[in-house]
Each structure stands twice: as C-alpha cells, then as structure tokens.
Design a protein around this motif. Structure first.
Motif, PDB file in Angstrom:
ATOM      1  N   CYS A  20       0.846  -1.207   0.000  1.00 45.52           N
ATOM      2  CA  CYS A  20       0.000   0.000   0.000  1.00 45.52           C
ATOM      3  C   CYS A  20       0.879   1.254   0.000  1.00 45.52           C
ATOM      4  CB  CYS A  20      -0.923   0.017   1.214  1.00 45.52           C
ATOM      5  SG  CYS A  20      -1.721   1.639   1.397  1.00 45.52           S
ATOM      6  N   PRO A  21       0.809   2.041  -1.063  1.00 53.10           N
ATOM      7  CA  PRO A  21       1.713   3.186  -1.154  1.00 53.10           C
ATOM      8  C   PRO A  21       1.429   4.254  -0.101  1.00 53.10           C
ATOM      9  CG  PRO A  21       0.277   3.057  -3.098  1.00 53.10           C
ATOM     10  CD  PRO A  21      -0.045   1.885  -2.235  1.00 53.10           C
ATOM     11  N   ALA A  22       0.223   4.265   0.427  1.00 51.16           N
ATOM     12  CA  ALA A  22      -0.140   5.305   1.385  1.00 51.16           C
ATOM     13  C   ALA A  22      -0.043   4.824   2.829  1.00 51.16           C
ATOM     14  CB  ALA A  22      -1.549   5.810   1.077  1.00 51.16           C
ATOM     15  N   ASP A  40      -6.116   8.043   4.840  1.00 52.81           N
ATOM     16  CA  ASP A  40      -4.976   8.293   3.946  1.00 52.81           C
ATOM     17  C   ASP A  40      -5.098   7.542   2.619  1.00 52.81           C
ATOM     18  OD1 ASP A  40      -3.825   9.888   5.845  1.00 52.81           O
ATOM     19  OD2 ASP A  40      -2.363   8.405   6.533  1.00 52.81           O
ATOM     20  N   GLN A  42      -5.572   6.368  -0.984  1.00 49.11           N
ATOM     21  CA  GLN A  42      -5.643   7.161  -2.217  1.00 49.11           C
ATOM     22  C   GLN A  42      -6.480   6.457  -3.306  1.00 49.11           C
ATOM     23  OE1 GLN A  42      -2.078   7.751  -4.459  1.00 49.11           O
ATOM     24  NE2 GLN A  42      -1.388   5.639  -4.300  1.00 49.11           N
ATOM     25  N   THR A  43      -7.226   5.441  -2.909  1.00 48.43           N
ATOM     26  CA  THR A  43      -8.147   4.784  -3.834  1.00 48.43           C
ATOM     27  C   THR A  43      -7.458   4.415  -5.147  1.00 48.43           C
ATOM     28  OG1 THR A  43      -9.789   6.251  -2.849  1.00 48.43           O
ATOM     29  CG2 THR A  43     -10.552   4.855  -4.632  1.00 48.43           C
ATOM     30  N   CYS A  44      -6.347   3.667  -5.007  1.00 50.26           N
ATOM     31  CA  CYS A  44      -5.596   3.269  -6.198  1.00 50.26           C
ATOM     32  C   CYS A  44      -5.818   1.797  -6.545  1.00 50.26           C
ATOM     33  CB  CYS A  44      -4.109   3.546  -5.994  1.00 50.26           C
ATOM     34  SG  CYS A  44      -3.338   2.588  -4.655  1.00 50.26           S
ATOM     35  N   PHE A  45      -6.451   1.035  -5.662  1.00 50.64           N
ATOM     36  CA  PHE A  45      -6.801  -0.367  -5.905  1.00 50.64           C
ATOM     37  C   PHE A  45      -5.603  -1.313  -5.954  1.00 50.64           C
ATOM     38  CE2 PHE A  45     -10.020   2.344  -7.882  1.00 50.64           C
ATOM     39  CZ  PHE A  45     -11.187   1.913  -7.266  1.00 50.64           C
ATOM     40  N   MET A  46      -4.409  -0.807  -5.649  1.00 51.61           N
ATOM     41  CA  MET A  46      -3.203  -1.644  -5.734  1.00 51.61           C
ATOM     42  C   MET A  46      -3.262  -2.839  -4.774  1.00 51.61           C
ATOM     43  SD  MET A  46      -1.078  -0.626  -7.962  1.00 51.61           S
ATOM     44  CE  MET A  46      -1.380   0.712  -9.083  1.00 51.61           C
ATOM     45  N   VAL A  58     -12.091  -2.300  -2.209  1.00 51.86           N
ATOM     46  CA  VAL A  58     -11.895  -0.851  -2.205  1.00 51.86           C
ATOM     47  C   VAL A  58     -13.111  -0.230  -2.887  1.00 51.86           C
ATOM     48  CG1 VAL A  58     -10.438   1.059  -3.016  1.00 51.86           C
ATOM     49  CG2 VAL A  58      -9.380  -1.115  -2.329  1.00 51.86           C
ATOM     50  N   PRO A  60     -14.993   2.745  -4.808  1.00 56.91           N
ATOM     51  CA  PRO A  60     -14.439   3.767  -5.701  1.00 56.91           C
ATOM     52  C   PRO A  60     -14.482   5.179  -5.120  1.00 56.91           C
ATOM     53  CG  PRO A  60     -16.137   2.446  -6.800  1.00 56.91           C
ATOM     54  CD  PRO A  60     -16.191   2.104  -5.346  1.00 56.91           C
ATOM     55  N   CYS A  62     -13.510   8.263  -3.251  1.00 54.84           N
ATOM     56  CA  CYS A  62     -12.218   8.703  -2.720  1.00 54.84           C
ATOM     57  C   CYS A  62     -12.354   9.820  -1.700  1.00 54.84           C
ATOM     58  CB  CYS A  62     -11.317   9.161  -3.856  1.00 54.84           C
ATOM     59  SG  CYS A  62     -11.939  10.601  -4.749  1.00 54.84           S
ATOM     60  N   ASP A  63     -13.530  10.430  -1.616  1.00 57.08           N
ATOM     61  CA  ASP A  63     -13.665  11.614  -0.755  1.00 57.08           C
ATOM     62  C   ASP A  63     -14.751  11.429   0.297  1.00 57.08           C
ATOM     63  OD1 ASP A  63     -15.757  11.547  -2.504  1.00 57.08           O
ATOM     64  OD2 ASP A  63     -15.333  13.483  -3.461  1.00 57.08           O
TER      65      ASP A  63
END
Ligand SMILES: Cc1cc2nc3c(=O)[nH]c(=O)nc-3n(C[C@H](O)[C@H](O)[C@H](O)COP(=O)(O)OP(=O)(O)OC[C@H]3O[C@@H](n4cnc5c(N)ncnc54)[C@H](O)[C@@H]3O)c2cc1C
Ligand code: SF4
Ligand code: SF4
Lengths: 128, 531
Positions: A20-22, A40, A42-46, A58, A60, A62-63
């Motif tokens: 998870c990058p975040a 934190d 970032q809703t990237c689905f990685m 996840v 979709p 993001c806010d």
C-alpha cells in the motif's frame, strides 16, 4: 477508499500492508491487517491486485467513507475482479493485456470528431 | 554495507535514488548497469507508489526508420511546444526510449496487437512498475520501501552527499544514506487533488532541490486538469474520447473531443454540475474496456452505474506538475542540476525542453521519465566513481523553524494550498489580481509553516513542499503576462513574442522569478555554430 478486508479469506500474508503506497494498513492481532489510517487511502486499488486471496474491497469513493456490507460484496462477485481482469497470477492466460488498443481508440475518436465537425461545422448551435 | 544501531540505520552507497516510480526505477537500473552500488528509497512501495503505477503510460515512440518520421515528430512537437521546447533534447529521449523500453521484455509481457505485432510503447502501470521493481532487484539494488526522504545532506563544499529519512513501517526509525551522488525522482505534485496515484507526490523533490540551491523552471505550467467520475480518482481519459455531456437540466453540452475540450468542460462546471454518458463508445471497445484499462470499468461496476446508458456526474482533478510540466531546472538531458552531486529525473525535473509549453501527458512525459532516468543513473554512477568524498561531515539541508517550533495545523495549511491551486478561476483561468491574492494567502501560510513547523515529520515536510511549490507556481504565473500553452491569463489572452522564453523560479523565504537567459544564449550559440 478501502472499506473491507474479509477475515475468512485473508491468509495474513501481509502483502497488502507492504504494497500500500499510502501506508494505510497495520498488522493487527494474529496478523489480520487493520485499516489503521483509512483516511490516507488514495483509492488506487493496488492492494486488491496484490491480494491473492481476493479478500480486499476498495470502494471507488475517494472523498467519503461508504457503508459496505460484507455479505453483499461477497455475493456481488467483485472481490478479485480487478486482479482477474488485469490477468494477474492464475488469470494470465485468460485475460490478455490490451493496453495497446488505447491509441487506436483515441485515433478513432479523432476521426469521428473530425467527421462530425465536417457535417455540423457550427457545433451544437453555439450552446457550449 | 549496512550498519545499524537502534537509533539510526546508516548506509553507504555510490548512488542514492530518491523515489521509485518509473524514472527512479530506470535510474537505479542504469546506475547499477554502469557498475555503481545503488540504494533506492521510496516513500511508499517501489512498484505501486506514484502516478506511473496506477496509470497506463503511453511512451513517445517513433522508430528510427524512416528518419523522416522522427524529424516530423520533433518538428511537430517543437511547433506545438510554442517556443519552449528543444529539438535536440526531443531526439535524444525518442532515441533512448526506443532503445531501452524493449529491454524490459524479460520482466514485462508486451502486448501484441490483432495482427500479432508487438506493441512496446503502451504499457499498463501496475504491471510496468512490478516489472521495473523486479529488474531493479535483479541488478542488486537495495530498495528501502516506506522510507520517505526528509532532507538532503550536503558536504562542506555544498555538493550533495546523501539524504536522511524515516522508516515509517519500522516505528519511524531514522535512517541516513551517504552517497557519491543523488538522483531525485520523487515525482511531481497534483497539490493533493484526487488525481489517480498522486497522494505520495507532494513536491518533496522540488523542496529538497531548492534547499540544496537548485532553481525551478516552468512552474507556471500547472494548469492541467483531467476528467474523472465525481467522487472517484479515475482520471483515465480514453473512454471519454467518445463521451457526451449534459447539464443538470439534461441538455446536451457542446464539448467535442479535441484540444480545448477540458477548457470547455471547466467552463461548464463553473456554471453547474456536468453529467456524462459513454454510449457512443464503439461496441467493440465497450466489450474490451476491462482488458484495456481494468480499473476504469470497475468504478462504474461497483456503483451499479451503466456508463453506456446512465448519465454520471463528472469533475476535473488538477494535474499540477504531473501532466503539467514544471520542475527542477535541468542543464542537460542527464538531469544535471545547478547543484554538484544532485541529478533529477522524471516529473521531478522540468519537462519544458521536451514538452514545450503544453502538457507532456500522453507520450512525452513517459519518454522523458524513462530517458532522464537512464541518463541520470548513468551520470550519477560516473560522478560517484570519480569522486573522492567519503568521510567528511554531512550537513542536513532541511530548515529549522525560524521562530521556534510550536504546534502548527498542517492539515489546515494543506487545505490552504488546495484552495489556491485547484479552483478553475484561480489556476486555470488566471488573472493578475487573482494570482496576487493567491500569492498573499500562500505567503501567510508559508510564514506560519517556516516560522514554527518542526522539520522532523513526514507531514510537515510534505506540507512545506506543497506550499513552496504552490508559491513558485503562482509567482511565475503572475510574471508571465501573456497566455502560452497550459498557462492562460484572462487579462493577457494572447501570446507575446517577448515571453518566448523559459521562466526560472526559486527561493524559500523570498520567492523570485527570472527569465532563463542562458537558453537564449545557448540557442544563439548553436545557430552560429550551424551557420
Ligand atoms: C492517470 C495518469 C495517466 C498518465 N498517462 C500518461 C501517458 O499515457 N503517457 C505519458 O507520457 N504520461 C502519462 N502520464 C504522466 C506520467 O505517468 C508521468 O509523467 C510519469 O509516470 C512520471 O514518473 P515519475 O517516476 O517521475 O513519477 P512517479 O511515478 O509519480 O514516482 C514518484 C515516486 O516518488 C516517491 N516519492 C515522493 N516523495 C518522496 C520522498 N520524500 N521520499 C522518497 N520517495 C518519494 C513516490 O512515492 C513515487 O513512488 C499520466 C499521468 C497520470 C496521473
Ligand atoms: S494481501 Fe490479502 S491475504 Fe494478504 S494479508 Fe492482505 S488481505 Fe490478507
Ligand atoms: S486502495 Fe491504494 S491507498 Fe488504498 S489501501 Fe489499497 S493500496 Fe492502499
């Protein structure tokens, strides 16, 4: 944002925590990842791509946080859908990576737009 | 190579790469191939972090044969770059991309089109970054994930000799890497918009370069925006090339596919919500969308929206310097900066010389990220080999609070940056008055930051980087009293030949902007040599 980790499916492999990058997830008791810093995300689905157990959902959105029902998500067949369509791991032979088609789509769109302009040079009556 | 105490992890290496997106990963590979010992550190995870990973970078790709094809591509780009691009830089990245990208075949399965021809230029982000990570590891590079760099370290002569950071999945333990040369590849910044994959890109590489004494170039070109379904991060544009748009009353809007579509969409969004339908997407593409861009349809699917029948609300997310083009000023394609020992690559560098005054998204940016990475890795390895450096004391370059540390509401400062850098009336349709007002607001926020914020946390460094970058952007946009490419001034709507030059900016306590006169002289010099 990440909303759900299905405990029954999770093998506690820790991959999602690592990728998870975040840095949203922490290892909880017994290894099951917990959403320690969901805000934190970032809703990237990685994380979904790297979860071989298809245990992560996840949303979709993001806010805003959304309520997610585990039963519904399990029933929807959406767990693992992204990994599958991406042709990862066991799906490699079933779902080809067709990213190369992208430029064709843009080209066709350009041609279609040029044609429309030729037919209707005034656009849609200047409505903007 | 690794020696550690409880307090601090300490490493020594030839080349340190900061940031593991495509630019950093290519830089690490090429430095290692040149014989250097390499450490790559990323704030997140090299492989998923950054905008490369979540997107699908299509590289600028023109085979060398026939030569006329490259000439045409470069001539077109020089023209569309509106005077700020440099043909020789473009040739170099076209050539390097064409040579290098296919070498990834051992790690990435390049797609073949319906005729069986291998397509190298269009890669899918997650697979590309997964492959680049594998390639980097196979070259013996040490990767530190979840290890954001907080500040650079300088030697007594001012050259850069390493960096310090924090291991955020190891209790926030400090680490230090001493290096013969450093490549900053920490990406651009979207000023924390919801642009896909951009959360870790807060402009840290710009701030750290400025603290070391480097200048920025092209920071006015931050007015790029990308469409996404409202409440989503999905800033992938392909499907929208066939979109139909409607206002809240259901009337179709005239937003034809073409160069000024984003501007028209922004105007429409200023009037009210905009809805979209993708029903015109050709059926054969609808059927394959999930294998072209698997993350695009999943958003609709999870919301229970049928994008080919239903109308869904759309918004524009700011791209900042990511599909914009500003960054650290580079003197050569190898990312040489004004600071000895410091190189930059990818979105961390200004892309004006390869993209011109228009967005580098869609092709040039990736070719630049790849090529500048390869060149910078090689140059850094060469420098590290030649340097007689080790042993001296290293000075941390992050600034201490000017008036003493106290609690600062960093979240409020970050919201302040968003409030100046995202609204269309401030950043997309610019005027001198509104830019001056933004500059005032940002100055106030910067004062609070610089006076009181502790430099020791990731959040405070990110906030400082966002603020510094926003201030350079707004100041440069104020100085460019014309409209050119991505920079639009409502009070100066036309292009002015007097501004056919790049604008440099920089400064932390005092922001400055000046014309890049060396580029003009360099051009004149070349013209003389050629004639
Ligand atoms: C949705 C989208 C689609 C795009 N499509 C295209 C396209 O088709 N063609 C094209 O040419 N361009 C495209 N672009 C632009 C292109 O993706 C970028 O120019 C390119 O990927 C930049 O690569 P990079 O390595 O410089 O940055 P990134 O991939 O963003 O990597 C930067 C890395 O630095 C790390 N980092 C940040 N701060 C620190 C720190 N303090 N310490 C350590 N590490 C740090 C980040 O975590 C990240 O991993 C697109 C961009 C987006 C957002
Ligand atoms: S990647 Fe999947 S299986 Fe592994 S820990 Fe995370 S949720 Fe569990
Ligand atoms: S969606 Fe991205 S940021 Fe969010 S938890 Fe998953 S990997 Fe982390």
């Amino acid at each position: 944002m990440i909303e759900l980790i299905v405990a029954d499916r999770c093998t506690d492999c820790g991959a999602c925590i690592e990728v998870c990058p975040a840095n949203v997830l922490d290892a909880g008791q017994g290894g099951l990842p917990v959403l320690a810093r969901a805000e934190d995300c970032q809703t990237c689905f990685m994380c979904e791509l790297y979860c071989r157990a298809d245990a992560i959902y996840v949303a979709p959105d993001c806010d805003r946080r959304v309520a997610v029902s585990e039963a519904e998500v399990l029933a929807s067949g959406r767990l693992g859908q992204y990994r599958k369509h991406s042709g990862w791991n066991e799906w490699a032979e079933h779902y080809p990576n067709e990213q190369w088609l992208m430029e064709t789509v843009f080209r066709r769109a350009g041609e279609a737009a040029a044609q429309t302009r030729a037919v209707r040079p005034e656009g849609l009556g200047g409505k903007e | 190579m690794i020696s550690s105490s409880l307090e601090e992890l300490s490493l020594t290496t030839d080349v340190l790469i900061v940031g593991g997106g495509m630019a950093g990963a290519w830089a690490a590979t090429s430095a290692a191939e040149a014989g250097a010992k390499v450490v790559l550190v990323d704030k997140g995870y090299c492989g998923t972090s950054g905008v490369t990973a979540a997107a699908g970078p299509g590289h600028w790709w023109v085979p060398p044969d026939p030569p006329a094809a490259r000439e045409a591509a470069v001539t077109n780009r020089v023209a569309s770059g509106l005077g700020l691009g440099e043909a020789d830089w473009m040739y170099r990245i076209l050539d390097q991309t064409w040579r290098t990208l296919p070498t990834l075949a051992g790690y990435y399965k390049f797609g073949a089109d319906d005729e069986g021809r291998v397509n190298y230029r269009a890669v899918r982000g997650p697979e590309y970054m997964r492959a680049l990570r594998q390639q980097v590891l196979s070259h013996g590079v040490t990767i530190l994930d979840h290890s954001p760099v907080l500040e650079l370290l300088a030697r007594s002569d001012g050259s850069i000799g390493g960096a310090r950071g924090q291991r955020r999945q190891d209790g926030g333990r400090a680490y230090q890497v001493e290096a013969g040369a450093v490549v900053l590849a920490a990406g651009g910044t979207s000023f924390l918009s919801h642009l896909l994959g951009s959360r870790t890109n807060t402009g840290d590489g710009y701030l750290m370069a400025a603290e070391a004494g480097a200048e920025m170039s092209g920071m006015e070109f931050t007015a790029a925006y990308t469409i996404a379904p409202a409440h989503s991060t999905m800033t992938r544009t392909m499907a929208y090339s066939f979109a139909t748009y409607y206002d809240a009353a259901g009337h179709e809007l005239d937003l034809p596919f073409g160069p000024d579509q984003t501007l028209r969409l922004a105007r429409a969004l200023q009037r009210g919500p905009v809805y979209c339908s993708l029903h015109r997407l050709p059926d054969d593409i609808k059927a394959r969308l999930h294998t072209i861009s698997p993350n695009v349809p999943l958003v609709f699917d999870r919301w229970g929206t049928d994008p080919y029948r239903d109308r869904f609300e759309v918004v524009l997310h700011n791209d900042g310097t990511i599909r914009g083009i500003g960054g650290v000023r580079v003197h050569d394609v190898d990312g040489t900066t004004s600071v000895p020992g410091l190189f930059v690559a990818g979105d961390n560098a200004s892309r004006e010389k390869v993209a011109g005054a228009i967005s580098g998204g869609g092709n040039v940016n990736s070719a630049w990220a790849l090529s500048s990475g390869v060149f910078a890795g090689r140059a850094a390895a060469r420098l590290a080999r030649g340097a007689t450096r080790r042993g001296g004391r290293l000075r941390p370059l992050g600034r201490e609070p000017r008036k003493g540390a106290k609690t600062v509401d960093l979240a409020a400062l970050r919201d302040g940056v968003r409030s100046q850098m995202h609204p269309f009336d401030k950043n997309l349709f610019r005027t001198g008055d509104r830019l001056a007002a933004s500059a005032d607001v940002l100055e106030g926020l910067w004062t609070e930051m610089a006076d009181h914020a502790d430099k020791g946390t990731i959040a405070s460094r990110e906030t400082a980087a966002l603020l510094a970058t926003a201030r350079w952007s707004v100041a440069t946009a104020g100085a460019r009293k014309e409209s050119r490419g991505l920079h639009r001034r409502e009070d100066f709507p036309s292009q002015d030949a007097g501004f056919a030059t790049r604008l440099l900016s920089g400064g932390l306590d005092q922001v400055w902007v000046t014309a890049d006169t060396t580029s003009v002289t360099a051009k004149a010099g070349r013209l003389e040599a050629a004639s």
